[in-house]
Design an enzyme around this catalytic site. Structure first.
Site, mmCIF file in Angstrom:
data_model
loop_
_atom_site.group_PDB
_atom_site.id
_atom_site.type_symbol
_atom_site.label_atom_id
_atom_site.label_comp_id
_atom_site.label_asym_id
_atom_site.label_seq_id
_atom_site.Cartn_x
_atom_site.Cartn_y
_atom_site.Cartn_z
ATOM 1 N N THR A 298 61.183 47.269 102.313
ATOM 2 C CA THR A 298 62.573 47.414 102.382
ATOM 3 C C THR A 298 62.988 47.373 103.899
ATOM 4 O O THR A 298 62.482 48.450 104.440
ATOM 5 C CB THR A 298 63.464 48.459 101.775
ATOM 6 O OG1 THR A 298 62.884 49.612 102.138
ATOM 7 C CG2 THR A 298 62.953 48.569 100.008
ATOM 8 N N SER A 299 64.091 46.663 104.160
ATOM 9 C CA SER A 299 64.311 46.804 105.776
ATOM 10 C C SER A 299 65.763 47.160 105.741
ATOM 11 O O SER A 299 66.464 46.652 104.877
ATOM 12 C CB SER A 299 64.028 45.485 106.285
ATOM 13 O OG SER A 299 64.435 45.482 107.569
#
Ligand SMILES: *[C@@H]1O[C@H](CO)[C@@H](O)[C@H](O)[C@H]1NC(C)=O
Ligand SMILES: *[C@@H]1O[C@H](CO)[C@@H](O)[C@H](O)[C@H]1NC(C)=O
Ligand SMILES: *[C@@H]1O[C@H](CO)[C@@H](O)[C@H](O)[C@H]1NC(C)=O
Ligand SMILES: *[C@@H]1O[C@H](CO)[C@@H](O)[C@H](O)[C@H]1NC(C)=O
Ligand SMILES: *[C@@H]1O[C@H](CO)[C@@H](O)[C@H](O)[C@H]1NC(C)=O
Ligand SMILES: *[C@@H]1O[C@H](CO)[C@@H](O)[C@H](O)[C@H]1NC(C)=O
Ligand SMILES: *[C@@H]1O[C@H](CO)[C@@H](O)[C@H](O)[C@H]1NC(C)=O
Ligand SMILES: *[C@@H]1O[C@H](CO)[C@@H](O)[C@H](O)[C@H]1NC(C)=O
Ligand SMILES: *[C@@H]1O[C@H](CO)[C@@H](O)[C@H](O)[C@H]1NC(C)=O
Length: 718
Positions: A298-299
């Site tokens: 997840t960014s």
């Protein structure tokens, strides 16, 4: 002069727990140690339900290591050496005990660091067992990180994450241990009857999958069960006093702590620490938030990844989807945060604010009360060759640790992470530590290892690298907490979105089938916790070998092995060895400080303009003759203060940890220079004069460190 924004400036005013209550507990410990998981998480027969079924304690401690001349932790980027302070790193401790049997308790520590570590954990727990014999132990204390990438490095005891910090930095490790132990002591000191409640909310625009092509390798039927390639739910556990007044919360939201890029050299707390700060400062002083979960792919860089390649035809275009490259190389491909056009700190604030807004609506809304048992399980597992049977009857095994080639490519949050590897051929800046140790991974992996790790092409065969000490952990912590229907899996690595979903679903189904918790069972992931075993992908994503797959240490069956371990909790393998005694540290200490000729420490070199008035949005700054802040970390204290004249007294109104202030340090030939700046967005107080104060500690030739201060001229704000 404690700045008013330090949280918990008046701790321990509340109910004291009676130590006597704690002692009747040993029989249960014995039961847990010797039995299988079905027993360990079950509800005891006589369970009391009242309006305040728990004893709750919350505490916070400063864990900020040396803010200059130290490599930062997260991007593993050699040039990212810290040069000052934006916000301090903190540990936040949450103690939950069963009010009817207070020895049933857990301690969840949310530390604002990149990941947990076996050495840090060992020291924290041994300090706690000495301070509170029989109360806190390996089993009921979880050390969970916010996974931030803007903190001080050098604290891990394994060799690989020490490479860019030129070895172990004992000052960083000691600060984390000391501040975390203080957080637990404060939480223990304010244990008070209370209640818990649990809820979730969807956060839109707060995260984005940074390896969508690997996610697509998961079966279509499985993907169809979910809304997308990210978990958008924020889960919140609310802590309240017996009278119902909110005390704080623990929240879980899957996003990487990479809002600040690897070009940032100011120690800060990234989006989760910032969110915690924003919430605390709005409800101050009674809230202690913190949050972490499956952050694997997840960014926070939600605008997507673009090429930063000035002069090239592809400049400004989206990166290649499968490989995250620009013109064939990874270096220019960078994720953009929502505040990209403004600043990195703005992106950080936006991602933090989304989490705070979600948390606030849960805190103010109507969420389900939590009641019932408090339980914990902990075991060590040697993951280097664990053999187990999959559900379809096939026996598989894990492999000794290894990292694949894509590991060196990094991610769009920080391209080319661990680019020390290129130091191999002399074209990159020489890293003396890498030069010293690289021989230990050079021997090619044997056939068994190649087959076991397949299809991963092995770059660093760390499971076989024991010289001068272990490069990666083989022995990891498997740990679970249960509080009523909430089960927290403390995972020693970074789970991708689908890996997290699989393990949560599997453990939840198992708890229900075994009759331990009913349909209300709610499972969350916290991590990377306790030790750092890099990433965990699904086997399908592993096949794609992007950064996350290349960093899945123990081979394609890593996730299934964890699912097997977390659902059966086998007897413990031997604890991992203490490596800190062997640690190499190539970083030198502070020799001495000199103010240079014709100056004293604290002298103002560049003052605030005389008689000036500043308006909101402007930056006020002054430069001072400084000393090395490594002489004194000033934990629970500050390197600067913004003071205001109230009557005839100067009062501190901002400290070095407030996001509006920056402490910057520079070494020149003659002396150290410190720049203190303050950018206020709204006039915090009245039209009284302010001044900037620098607080330092110098080390003369004879080594006896003493403190000094410097003060700017006063100025007004309008
Ligand atoms: C407590 O932690 C410190 C590091 O801050 C360490 O030096 C010390 O040995 C620890 N004490 C115990 C009893 O483990
Ligand atoms: C949110 O909570 C509801 C009610 O407990 C639950 O059904 C749902 O699965 C939760 N969502 C997530 C993503 O955990
Ligand atoms: C609730 O209890 C806490 C702790 O005793 C106290 O600080 C707070 O003022 C109380 N709130 C109300 C509304 O009574
Ligand atoms: C860091 O890099 C980003 C992306 O290229 C850029 O927008 C930002 O201004 C840089 N920040 C600093 C402190 O140099
Ligand atoms: C069981 O599943 C594994 C992994 O999906 C697969 O490699 C193996 O061939 C399967 N075994 C059988 C007997 O179907
Ligand atoms: C050495 O590094 C340069 C620049 O990164 C690269 O072009 C070259 O292929 C490398 N050589 C070897 C032998 O790795
Ligand atoms: C882990 O297991 C491997 C293989 O059985 C063994 O060689 C190694 O010594 C073990 N490591 C530790 C730290 O116990
Ligand atoms: C100090 O740093 C700030 C940025 O944080 C900069 O705007 C200012 O010009 C610097 N001040 C001095 C006196 O060097
Ligand atoms: C060390 O040096 C400082 C300044 O040079 C002096 O003030 C101090 O008294 C000295 N301390 C000792 C113990 O000699």
């Amino acid at each position: 002069m404690p700045p008013p924004l330090f949280y918990l400036s008046q701790p321990d005013a509340l109910l004291k727990i009676r130590e006597a209550v704690i002692s009747a507990w040993l029989c249960v410990t014995a039961l847990l140690a010797s039995s299988a998981s079905q027993v360990t998480l079950t509800t005891p027969k006589a369970s009391v339900h009242t309006s305040s079924p728990y004893l709750l304690g919350l505490g916070i401690g400063d864990i900020t290591g040396p803010v200059v001349e130290t490599n930062m932790m997260g991007y593993a980027y050699l040039p990212q050496t810290d040069s000052g302070l934006h916000m301090r790193q903190r540990s936040r401790a949450f103690i939950i005990a069963d009010a009817s049997n207070p020895s049933d308790r857990v301690v969840f520590i949310n530390a604002d660091i990149a990941f947990g570590d076996t050495g840090i954990r060992r020291s924290i727990i041994s300090n706690l067992t000495e301070l509170f014999p029989g109360v806190y132990s390996e089993r009921n204390v979880a050390i969970v990180s916010t996974h931030q990438h803007a903190g001080v490095g050098g604290y891990p005891e394994n060799l690989l994450p020490q490479i860019t910090s030129l070895g172990y930095v004992p000052e960083t490790a000691a600060a984390i241990v000391q501040g975390t132990v203080l957080a637990v002591r404060r939480a223990h000191g304010n244990l008070a009857p209370g209640s818990l409640a649990l809820g979730n909310i969807t956060i839109n625009g707060g995260n984005r999958n940074r390896s969508p092509s690997a996610y697509l390798a998961n079966p279509a039927e499985e993907r169809a069960q979910y809304d997308g390639d990210q978990d958008t739910a924020l889960t919140l556990l609310k802590f309240a006093y017996a009278n119902g007044t909110a005390r704080g919360f623990l929240s879980f939201f899957a996003v990487h702590g990479t809002s600040l890029y690897k070009n940032n050299t100011l120690i800060s707390s990234d989006n989760k620490g910032m969110a915690a700060y924003l919430y605390e400062s709005s409800v101050e002083p009674n809230a202690v938030p913190g949050r972490t979960t499956n952050v694997g792919d997840t960014s926070p860089n939600t605008l997507g990844a673009f090429c930063e390649s000035p002069g090239k035809p592809w400049n400004g275009q989206a990166c290649d989807l499968d490989h995250s490259t620009c013109g064939g190389t990874a270096q220019d491909c960078l994720g953009r945060g929502p505040g990209f056009r403004v600043s990195d700190f703005e992106s950080n604030r936006i991602i933090a604010t989304l989490q705070v807004d979600g948390a606030r609506s849960l805190m103010n809304g109507n969420i389900a009360p939590v009641t019932g048992t408090v339980r914990s399980v902990h075991t060590y597992v040697n993951m280097s060759s664990y053999s187990f049977t999959l559900q379809n009857g096939t026996t598989v095994q894990t492999c000794p640790a290894a990292l694949g080639f894509s590991f060196a490519g990094g991610t769009t949050d920080g391209p080319g992470a661990f680019d020390f590897v290129q130091g191999n051929n002399g074209s990159a800046p020489q890293n003396p530590f890498w030069e010293l140790v690289k021989g230990a991974v050079t021997p090619p992996p044997n056939e068994d290892q190649v087959a076991c790790q397949s299809p991963k092409p092995i770059l660093l065969n760390t499971g076989y690298a024991h010289i001068p000490y272990e490069w990666s952990p083989s022995v990891v912590d498997v740990q679970m907490f249960r509080v009523g229907n909430l089960v927290i899996l403390a995972i020693p690595g970074e789970m991708t979105t689908m890996a997290g979903r699989r393990i949560r679903n599997a453990i939840r189904a198992r708890l229900i089938v075994d009759g331990i918790i009913g349909e209300g069972a709610y499972v969350v992931i916290a991590g990377p916790a306790n030790t750092y075993a890099h990433y965990v992908t699904t086997p399908e994503e592993y096949g794609v070998q992007r950064y996350e797959g290349a960093s899945t240490l123990f081979g394609p069956n890593t996730l299934d092995a964890y699912i097997d371990k977390y659902s059966t909790v086998p007897p413990s393998d031997p604890a991992p060895p203490d490596l800190t005694g062997f640690a190499i540290s190539l970083r030198s200490g502070v020799a001495f400080d000199s103010p240079g000729s014709s100056h004293q420490f604290g002298d103002v070199l560049v003052d605030v303009p005389a008689q000036s008035t500043f308006t909101a949005g402007q930056t006020v700054s002054a430069q001072f003759v400084g000393a090395n802040p490594r002489n004194n970390l000033r934990l629970e204290d500050t390197f600067l203060s913004v003071e205001q004249l109230v009557g005839s007294m100067w009062q501190a109104v901002r400290s070095d940890s407030h996001p509006s202030t920056i402490y910057r340090w520079l070494r020149t030939k003659r002396r150290n220079i410190v720049n203190i700046s303050w950018r206020f967005l709204t006039d915090p107080f009245q039209l009284e004069p302010y001044r900037l104060v620098y607080l330092g500690d110098s080390k003369p030739f004879n080594g006896s460190i003493s403190s000094f201060s410097g003060t700017s001229s006063s100025f007004k704000v309008s």
